[in-house]
Design an enzyme around this catalytic site. Sequence first.
Site, PDB file in Angstrom:
ATOM      1  N   ASP A   1       0.849  -1.187   0.000  1.00 55.78           N
ATOM      2  CA  ASP A   1       0.000   0.000   0.000  1.00 55.78           C
ATOM      3  C   ASP A   1       0.888   1.242   0.000  1.00 55.78           C
ATOM      4  O   ASP A   1       1.898   1.295   0.693  1.00 55.78           O
ATOM      5  CB  ASP A   1      -0.920   0.004   1.228  1.00 55.78           C
ATOM      6  CG  ASP A   1      -2.057   0.997   1.089  1.00 55.78           C
ATOM      7  OD1 ASP A   1      -3.211   0.555   0.940  1.00 55.78           O
ATOM      8  OD2 ASP A   1      -1.796   2.222   1.109  1.00 55.78           O
ATOM      9  N   ILE A   2       0.507   2.238  -0.787  1.00 59.49           N
ATOM     10  CA  ILE A   2       1.310   3.454  -0.914  1.00 59.49           C
ATOM     11  C   ILE A   2       1.301   4.277   0.380  1.00 59.49           C
ATOM     12  O   ILE A   2       2.197   5.082   0.620  1.00 59.49           O
ATOM     13  CB  ILE A   2       0.789   4.297  -2.114  1.00 59.49           C
ATOM     14  CG1 ILE A   2       1.876   5.200  -2.661  1.00 59.49           C
ATOM     15  CG2 ILE A   2      -0.460   5.066  -1.758  1.00 59.49           C
ATOM     16  CD1 ILE A   2       1.536   5.813  -4.008  1.00 59.49           C
TER      17      ILE A   2
ATOM     18  N   ASN B   1     -12.943  -3.170   1.832  1.00 59.79           N
ATOM     19  CA  ASN B   1     -13.947  -2.110   1.823  1.00 59.79           C
ATOM     20  C   ASN B   1     -14.745  -2.189   0.526  1.00 59.79           C
ATOM     21  O   ASN B   1     -14.175  -2.469  -0.535  1.00 59.79           O
ATOM     22  CB  ASN B   1     -13.279  -0.745   1.943  1.00 59.79           C
ATOM     23  CG  ASN B   1     -12.523  -0.582   3.246  1.00 59.79           C
ATOM     24  OD1 ASN B   1     -13.031  -0.938   4.299  1.00 59.79           O
ATOM     25  ND2 ASN B   1     -11.312  -0.060   3.187  1.00 59.79           N
TER      26      ASN B   1
ATOM     27  N   HIS C   1     -10.171  -5.377  -3.696  1.00 54.97           N
ATOM     28  CA  HIS C   1      -8.877  -5.607  -3.045  1.00 54.97           C
ATOM     29  C   HIS C   1      -9.091  -5.990  -1.597  1.00 54.97           C
ATOM     30  O   HIS C   1     -10.048  -5.569  -0.959  1.00 54.97           O
ATOM     31  CB  HIS C   1      -7.965  -4.377  -3.133  1.00 54.97           C
ATOM     32  CG  HIS C   1      -8.589  -3.095  -2.660  1.00 54.97           C
ATOM     33  ND1 HIS C   1      -9.473  -2.377  -3.422  1.00 54.97           N
ATOM     34  CD2 HIS C   1      -8.458  -2.414  -1.499  1.00 54.97           C
ATOM     35  CE1 HIS C   1      -9.857  -1.300  -2.766  1.00 54.97           C
ATOM     36  NE2 HIS C   1      -9.272  -1.298  -1.589  1.00 54.97           N
TER      37      HIS C   1
ATOM     38  N   HIS D   1      -7.001  -5.790   1.983  1.00 49.61           N
ATOM     39  CA  HIS D   1      -5.849  -5.274   2.721  1.00 49.61           C
ATOM     40  C   HIS D   1      -5.387  -6.368   3.685  1.00 49.61           C
ATOM     41  O   HIS D   1      -6.201  -6.923   4.431  1.00 49.61           O
ATOM     42  CB  HIS D   1      -6.234  -4.070   3.581  1.00 49.61           C
ATOM     43  CG  HIS D   1      -6.776  -2.883   2.851  1.00 49.61           C
ATOM     44  ND1 HIS D   1      -6.063  -1.718   2.700  1.00 49.61           N
ATOM     45  CD2 HIS D   1      -7.977  -2.669   2.262  1.00 49.61           C
ATOM     46  CE1 HIS D   1      -6.808  -0.832   2.038  1.00 49.61           C
ATOM     47  NE2 HIS D   1      -7.970  -1.384   1.771  1.00 49.61           N
TER      48      HIS D   1
END
Length: 126
Positions: free
Chosen positions: A35-36, A97, A110, A112
């Site tokens: 993750d950025i 989400n 996606h 996480h």
Amino acid sequence: MSFDYDDQNIFAKILRGEIPNQTVLETEYTLAFRDINPQAPVHVLVIPKGAYVTYDHFAAEADDVEILDFTRVVGKLCADLGVSTGRGDGGHRLITNAGRDGVQEVPHMHVHILGGRGLGRMLTAG
Ligand code: 5GP
């Protein structure tokens, strides 16, 4: 039920190689990358390569092989990233989400993977 996929979303661009990413694991059907804006010492995003908006879209319409591959990749990553619940590791949280109420920022399905510290309670208000 129908789901509208926007192929201009940022993860679609990552999949097309238009935006760089820090890949952790890639298979024929699945990509995992950092993750950025990490929220924990371990914060990896796992996405199917297929055009699915949300987890429920993926679960309803993906082929069995895509779902199997995705699930195995998540399991392998938990082990590889040291956040498995096996062998005394500390565990992790999976979050996916979806939509407005789920406050989904990127409309490509996606999961996480978060871990590497105590993550607190599951939900906060707002
Ligand atoms: P969501 O709220 O949709 O579940 O989470 C989207 C996640 O994507 C956020 O945690 C955000 O930091 C991450 N993200 C957004 N843009 C990029 C990007 O260009 N590259 C990477 N690696 N992560 C991104």
